[in-house]
Design a protein around this motif. Structure first.
Motif, PDB file in Angstrom:
ATOM      1  N   ALA A  20      87.865 134.541 -75.357  1.00  0.00           N
ATOM      2  CA  ALA A  20      86.874 133.376 -75.020  1.00  0.00           C
ATOM      3  C   ALA A  20      86.587 133.423 -73.662  1.00  0.00           C
ATOM      4  O   ALA A  20      85.486 133.186 -72.898  1.00  0.00           O
ATOM      5  N   VAL A  21      87.826 133.620 -72.682  1.00  0.00           N
ATOM      6  CA  VAL A  21      87.634 133.730 -71.147  1.00  0.00           C
ATOM      7  C   VAL A  21      86.897 134.775 -70.938  1.00  0.00           C
ATOM      8  O   VAL A  21      86.141 134.882 -70.049  1.00  0.00           O
ATOM      9  N   VAL A  22      87.119 135.854 -71.379  1.00  0.00           N
ATOM     10  CA  VAL A  22      86.314 137.309 -71.026  1.00  0.00           C
ATOM     11  C   VAL A  22      84.973 137.159 -71.243  1.00  0.00           C
ATOM     12  O   VAL A  22      83.928 137.267 -70.765  1.00  0.00           O
ATOM     13  N   ALA A  23      84.549 136.138 -72.348  1.00  0.00           N
ATOM     14  CA  ALA A  23      83.186 136.083 -72.887  1.00  0.00           C
ATOM     15  C   ALA A  23      82.508 135.092 -71.647  1.00  0.00           C
ATOM     16  O   ALA A  23      81.353 135.370 -71.746  1.00  0.00           O
ATOM     17  N   VAL A  24      83.161 134.086 -71.320  1.00  0.00           N
ATOM     18  CA  VAL A  24      82.428 133.249 -70.259  1.00  0.00           C
ATOM     19  C   VAL A  24      82.014 134.323 -69.156  1.00  0.00           C
ATOM     20  O   VAL A  24      80.782 134.327 -68.603  1.00  0.00           O
ATOM     21  N   VAL A  25      82.938 135.254 -68.703  1.00  0.00           N
ATOM     22  CA  VAL A  25      82.517 135.958 -67.559  1.00  0.00           C
ATOM     23  C   VAL A  25      81.225 136.976 -68.002  1.00  0.00           C
ATOM     24  O   VAL A  25      80.211 137.455 -67.260  1.00  0.00           O
ATOM     25  N   GLY A  26      81.380 137.576 -69.211  1.00  0.00           N
ATOM     26  CA  GLY A  26      80.306 138.149 -69.876  1.00  0.00           C
ATOM     27  C   GLY A  26      78.974 137.646 -69.812  1.00  0.00           C
ATOM     28  O   GLY A  26      77.750 138.005 -69.520  1.00  0.00           O
ATOM     29  N   VAL A  27      79.044 136.361 -70.079  1.00  0.00           N
ATOM     30  CA  VAL A  27      77.663 135.523 -70.116  1.00  0.00           C
ATOM     31  C   VAL A  27      77.178 135.315 -68.880  1.00  0.00           C
ATOM     32  O   VAL A  27      75.861 135.466 -68.430  1.00  0.00           O
ATOM     33  N   ALA A  28      78.108 135.127 -68.028  1.00  0.00           N
ATOM     34  CA  ALA A  28      77.611 134.897 -66.336  1.00  0.00           C
ATOM     35  C   ALA A  28      77.123 136.094 -65.999  1.00  0.00           C
ATOM     36  O   ALA A  28      75.996 136.029 -65.133  1.00  0.00           O
ATOM     37  N   ALA A  29      77.565 137.445 -66.266  1.00  0.00           N
ATOM     38  CA  ALA A  29      77.091 138.540 -65.693  1.00  0.00           C
ATOM     39  C   ALA A  29      75.774 139.006 -66.219  1.00  0.00           C
ATOM     40  O   ALA A  29      75.057 139.658 -65.792  1.00  0.00           O
ATOM     41  N   THR A  30      75.475 138.354 -67.546  1.00  0.00           N
ATOM     42  CA  THR A  30      74.074 138.787 -68.168  1.00  0.00           C
ATOM     43  C   THR A  30      73.199 137.739 -68.001  1.00  0.00           C
ATOM     44  O   THR A  30      72.051 138.100 -68.369  1.00  0.00           O
ATOM     45  N   THR A  31      73.612 136.598 -67.411  1.00  0.00           N
ATOM     46  CA  THR A  31      72.635 135.536 -67.223  1.00  0.00           C
ATOM     47  C   THR A  31      72.813 134.919 -65.813  1.00  0.00           C
ATOM     48  O   THR A  31      72.134 135.412 -64.842  1.00  0.00           O
ATOM     49  N   SER A  32      73.373 133.899 -65.654  1.00  0.00           N
ATOM     50  CA  SER A  32      73.519 133.307 -64.261  1.00  0.00           C
ATOM     51  C   SER A  32      75.145 132.888 -64.011  1.00  0.00           C
ATOM     52  O   SER A  32      75.873 132.795 -64.816  1.00  0.00           O
TER      53      SER A  32
END
Length: 291
Positions: A224-236
């Motif tokens: 879930a921590v990795v996913a936060v970074v993934g969302v940030a990298a693909t949005t804002s």
């Protein structure tokens, strides 16, 4: 006849963050894409909540008639405790599925009719988790299906019915929500290892055993921590605020790591994980509305 309070307990309100989280996360990604629709989001919320509650009642019914819930450690089960007739619990489950179906049909009508097939698969997954002659929850596949349907499908679906387009942020949102929702199930099944094994319910926790199940829980939180970074990298970059969920998730990890045995000592981990799931969605999704 079960009382209203018992029916509420049977709906398992502590699991409802798992229904709220994917809609919040998906709505945030849609808002970042300038495609947020409040009424479509509301319909997604109806679908998600109705499926979650219907799944809970369906599990209550199926486990109850099999005798799996004859010895309970956790919250009340309507069928297993004989508080309600099995037929009434089954009817409640299908009433919830019907409500989800009506809301889903409206979304399909204004988006794409192939979404009806997705809805049918969601209902089938909810019922056959513990229902039918060969329930996949008894074969150790529950965690996989929860990750797929209550994570990936729910978040990506919420994004799609608003943007009508593919968004990588939605996929990463599904990974994050799915990981924590799956962790909630892992904590639940870890608690029930002794009784499930006795009843022949071979969940993933029963198959892996106690130590490996605890490690799986931690691995899901880290995903879930990795996913936060993934969302940030693909949005804002503002989605990185989602890392604040760790303040709550740490409590669940501590409970899972320090509880000396399965059973009552692990009950707090369910609420802690559910709150962490909701915190992830809020801390990731809400900032995207202002990105």
């Amino acid at each position: 006849m079960a009382t209203p309070a018992q029916w509420l307990a049977g709906a398992r309100p502590r699991t409802l963050p798992a229904a709220l989280s994917p809609v919040i996360a998906g709505a945030g990604v849609a808002a970042w894409a300038d495609a947020f629709s409040w009424w479509r989001t509301l319909l997604c919320l109806v679908v998600s909540l109705a499926l979650q509650i219907g799944c809970n009642y369906a599990n209550d019914y199926s486990d109850g008639i099999r005798g799996t819930d004859d010895v309970r450690v956790g919250p009340l089960r309507l069928t297993g405790s004989r508080a309600a007739r099995p037929g009434a619990v089954k009817a409640a489950a299908f009433a919830c599925f019907a409500l989800a179906g009506v809301a889903g049909l409206v979304l399909a009508a204004v988006t794409a009719w192939w979404l009806v097939l997705v809805g049918v698969l969601c209902v089938l997954a909810a019922w056959f988790y513990t229902g039918g002659k060969r329930p996949y929850g008894y074969a150790g596949l529950g965690e996989v299906m929860v990750f797929v349907f209550f994570g990936l499908v729910a978040v990506v679906g919420t994004v799609y019915v608003q943007t009508q387009d593919w968004r990588w942020g939605g996929l990463w949102g599904g990974v994050g929500v799915g990981a924590l929702t799956t962790a909630l199930l892992v904590a639940n099944n870890l608690r029930d290892i002794p009784t499930d094994a006795l009843a022949g319910k071979n969940t993933l926790a029963v198959r892996l055993g106690d130590p490996a199940s605890r490690r799986l829980y931690v691995a899901l939180v880290l995903l879930a921590v990795v996913a936060v970074v993934g969302v940030a990298a693909t949005t804002s970059w503002v989605a990185l605020i989602g890392l604040l969920f760790l303040a709550v998730a740490a409590q669940g990890m501590r409970t899972v790591a320090t509880a000396r045995n399965t059973g009552p000592a692990l009950i707090p981990a369910l609420q802690q994980t559910g709150v962490a799931d909701l915190a992830w969605a809020l801390c990731v999704g809400v900032p995207l509305f202002f990105a």
